[in-house]
Design a protein around this motif. Sequence first.
Motif, PDB file in Angstrom:
ATOM      1  N   ALA A   1      65.368 -13.526  14.880  1.00 53.72           N
ATOM      2  CA  ALA A   1      66.395 -12.907  14.040  1.00 53.72           C
ATOM      3  C   ALA A   1      65.899 -11.643  13.349  1.00 53.72           C
ATOM      4  O   ALA A   1      66.705 -10.871  12.839  1.00 53.72           O
ATOM      5  N   ASN A   2      64.580 -11.469  13.286  1.00 51.71           N
ATOM      6  CA  ASN A   2      64.104 -10.214  12.695  1.00 51.71           C
ATOM      7  C   ASN A   2      63.312  -9.442  13.740  1.00 51.71           C
ATOM      8  O   ASN A   2      63.089  -9.928  14.848  1.00 51.71           O
TER       9      ASN A   2
ATOM     10  N   CYS B   1      60.131 -14.622   6.139  1.00 51.26           N
ATOM     11  CA  CYS B   1      59.972 -13.750   7.308  1.00 51.26           C
ATOM     12  C   CYS B   1      58.505 -13.430   7.607  1.00 51.26           C
ATOM     13  O   CYS B   1      58.160 -13.121   8.743  1.00 51.26           O
TER      14      CYS B   1
ATOM     15  N   THR C   1      64.020 -19.096   5.502  1.00 54.18           N
ATOM     16  CA  THR C   1      62.596 -19.240   5.808  1.00 54.18           C
ATOM     17  C   THR C   1      61.886 -17.902   5.593  1.00 54.18           C
ATOM     18  O   THR C   1      62.487 -16.842   5.749  1.00 54.18           O
TER      19      THR C   1
ATOM     20  N   MET D   1      57.918 -21.906  10.857  1.00 56.32           N
ATOM     21  CA  MET D   1      59.064 -21.493  10.047  1.00 56.32           C
ATOM     22  C   MET D   1      59.445 -22.505   8.974  1.00 56.32           C
ATOM     23  O   MET D   1      59.790 -22.142   7.858  1.00 56.32           O
TER      24      MET D   1
ATOM     25  N   CYS E   1      70.157 -14.409  11.371  1.00 62.41           N
ATOM     26  CA  CYS E   1      69.302 -15.010  10.341  1.00 62.41           C
ATOM     27  C   CYS E   1      69.970 -16.230   9.713  1.00 62.41           C
ATOM     28  O   CYS E   1      71.175 -16.258   9.504  1.00 62.41           O
ATOM     29  N   LEU E   2      69.155 -17.254   9.389  1.00 61.58           N
ATOM     30  CA  LEU E   2      69.698 -18.418   8.694  1.00 61.58           C
ATOM     31  C   LEU E   2      69.320 -18.420   7.220  1.00 61.58           C
ATOM     32  O   LEU E   2      69.571 -19.382   6.502  1.00 61.58           O
TER      33      LEU E   2
ATOM     34  N   GLY F   1      56.894 -14.928  10.488  1.00 60.42           N
ATOM     35  CA  GLY F   1      57.478 -14.641  11.791  1.00 60.42           C
ATOM     36  C   GLY F   1      58.766 -15.421  11.955  1.00 60.42           C
ATOM     37  O   GLY F   1      59.129 -16.241  11.120  1.00 60.42           O
ATOM     38  N   CYS F   2      59.460 -15.134  13.052  1.00 58.64           N
ATOM     39  CA  CYS F   2      60.786 -15.716  13.230  1.00 58.64           C
ATOM     40  C   CYS F   2      60.944 -16.212  14.661  1.00 58.64           C
ATOM     41  O   CYS F   2      61.072 -15.415  15.598  1.00 58.64           O
TER      42      CYS F   2
HETATM   43  S1  SF4 Z   1      64.862 -13.397   9.759  1.00 55.03           S
HETATM   44 FE1  SF4 Z   1      64.104 -15.344  10.611  1.00 55.03          FE
HETATM   45  S2  SF4 Z   1      62.301 -15.804   9.325  1.00 55.03           S
HETATM   46 FE2  SF4 Z   1      63.494 -14.264   8.180  1.00 55.03          FE
HETATM   47  S3  SF4 Z   1      64.864 -15.485   6.838  1.00 55.03           S
HETATM   48 FE3  SF4 Z   1      65.997 -15.060   8.738  1.00 55.03          FE
HETATM   49  S4  SF4 Z   1      65.679 -16.845  10.047  1.00 55.03           S
HETATM   50 FE4  SF4 Z   1      64.090 -16.893   8.411  1.00 55.03          FE
END
Ligand code: SF4
Length: 600
Positions: free
Chosen positions: A260-261, A252, A250, A55, A246-247, A255-256
């Motif tokens: 978060a996804n 997607c 990063t 990530m 989600c932060l 992968g996460c």
């Molecule tokens: S869903 Fe996960 S990988 Fe995608 S932007 Fe958010 S934290 Fe990052």
Amino acid sequence: MPFVTPKSQQRAYDVIVVGSGAGGGQTAYTLCMDGAKVLMLEAGRRYTPETETAMFQTPDMAPLGDVGTPQKPFGFYDATVDGGWQVPGEPYVRATEEYGGRFEWWRARMLGGRTNHWGRISLRNGPYDFKPRSRDGLGFDWPIGYEDLAPYYDKVELLVGVYGSNEGLENTPNSSPGCLLPPPAPLVSDYLVKQRAGRLGIPVIPGHRAVLTRAQDHEGAPARLHRGNARAQKILAESMRGRAPCLWATPCGRGCSIRANYQSTTVHLPPALATGKLDITTGAMVYEVTLGRDGRANGVSFVDKTTGTHEHATARVVVLAASACESVRILLNSRSAQFPDGLANSSGKLGRYLMDTVGSSVSGQVPLLESLPPLNEDGADGDALYVPWWLYRKQRAGKLPFARGYHIEFGGGRRMPGFGTLAGLEWLTGGSYGVKFKEDARRYYGSFVGFDGRGEMIPNENSYCEIDPGVKDRWGIPVLRFHWKWSEHETRQAAHMQRTFGDIIEAMGGRANPAVETDGAKAIAPGGSIIHEVGGAIMGADPGTSVTNRWQQTWDVKNLFLTDGAPFASNADKNPTLTIMALAWRAADHILERMRRQEL
Ligand code: SF4
Ligand SMILES: Cc1cc2nc3c(=O)[nH]c(=O)nc-3n(C[C@H](O)[C@H](O)[C@H](O)COP(=O)(O)OP(=O)(O)OC[C@H]3O[C@@H](n4cnc5c(N)ncnc54)[C@H](O)[C@@H]3O)c2cc1C
């Protein structure tokens, strides 16, 4: 013992599910949460996003600065660990290499399939999308309507977590209250697209993506999804509590690891495994559905990729969800005296009516977005806003030269720079070096916008797959040969996309580069390249002209179901995966009900 080898599998299961992506993951989840004992067979390797996701690595930490290579087309850190446009030892054949007849096939060979990487854009089909033939006389109607699938769209959105808004627009359905998460804040470039496209009468609304903008409702949602099933509610609540919002920083596509996804490996499989009802065998390349003397499927044969041995697994019900074309391949290769042309192919329609999404792109540079002050604006990794198809009335009035619509995905902003981010500035700078180049880079970084059209393809007789008579994969399994042809509906739609994108860029005060392409046959992306391939085992109301019924149950073999995109009767402009999952949940509910009644 959820991960099992062929030797440690049980003697028999209620259901075998082939494939662990969106379709297989959803099917196994629904079946296991309701107590069915499931064996999942997955051709790829085991994959653990929590520990394997890169990530936070920056592009400079990767070989070749993270640029795409034949082995990793979307960059070194992309989540697809085994797969891509080519899979070593697993060829496929194209009937022609000509641009208009080419078909490209993206495959993932890993637990979770393409859901580890996908774009997470999650749009519902609307009522028109299930009855296209009734509206314009082209293609096929589905044997179900929007009202059949609406409760399952609600369920999937609640389970996986989808952000978006209800706008009440034509053929762009609202979700039931409480199903959608709030949409994220758009970027500056998104706001500008919205303002300027709005002046052209083009609506720009929040996108729908399977990304958590806030924590899931782990108290209310499980009770809503698994009414009367306290154990399932407890397991799901636990799983939802383990997913972080989600932060926004990063990519997607890698992968996460914080879940978060939506990936099958982070959302469907953990609770399904927690039931104790799911066994998974990875490295299991399924090549045949086997039949008993009673004409029912009794299991599948597969190659154990670790040992090279041929194995067999047994169950009451077989579900194929190996991705649309791969499931068709397994059926075409399941030949017997009773089914010499492939299993479940008495209609002769197996492999027919393959569809992808019509794709065409334009990008441009917008002076208004130059030299903006630096700020942290990574934002949503795609589709904070989008444009739903808006020209229904004009089309109904016969004022468009093509049938069916497209939606627009667009992006801009200043993301993590990588190799090539500011390459090719010469058309703006006339060529610059040293200090001047650095100034130019700062000026132009973030001033580009890109538009991608995603349109409906009408199924036709010339787009299909069949077994190639000569070529086999590394295990001796015959491979697919693809035939492809666009109709003028699609190429004219692509030309319309180009004009629209050019108009929006102009309305933003920008310039398209390269210039807008007026020839739709050149503007359209090759078949398969949008990676929305569906069809090949069309569902219908008549066994003479379709492969499955409205429950995705094959007409010919009652205990054989398909829960990937193969049974799609049309491919609306909406990206297909949310519909694959909603259909899979519905089919799994049907299987459970029929098993309870001892009919399967
Ligand atoms: S869903 Fe996960 S990988 Fe995608 S932007 Fe958010 S934290 Fe990052
Ligand atoms: C770059 C990219 C972006 C995308 N973006 C979007 C998007 O934004 N929105 C959207 O709706 N869709 C998107 N998609 C498409 C989406 O990924 C697919 O529609 C979805 O994953 C299909 O689910 P599936 O279960 O049918 O197939 P998959 O996810 O491909 O899973 C199939 C699984 O079956 C396994 N398998 C295959 N053959 C066999 C066999 N013979 N035996 C055993 N196992 C087998 C595979 O290894 C794989 O794990 C995107 C895809 C890609 C690659």
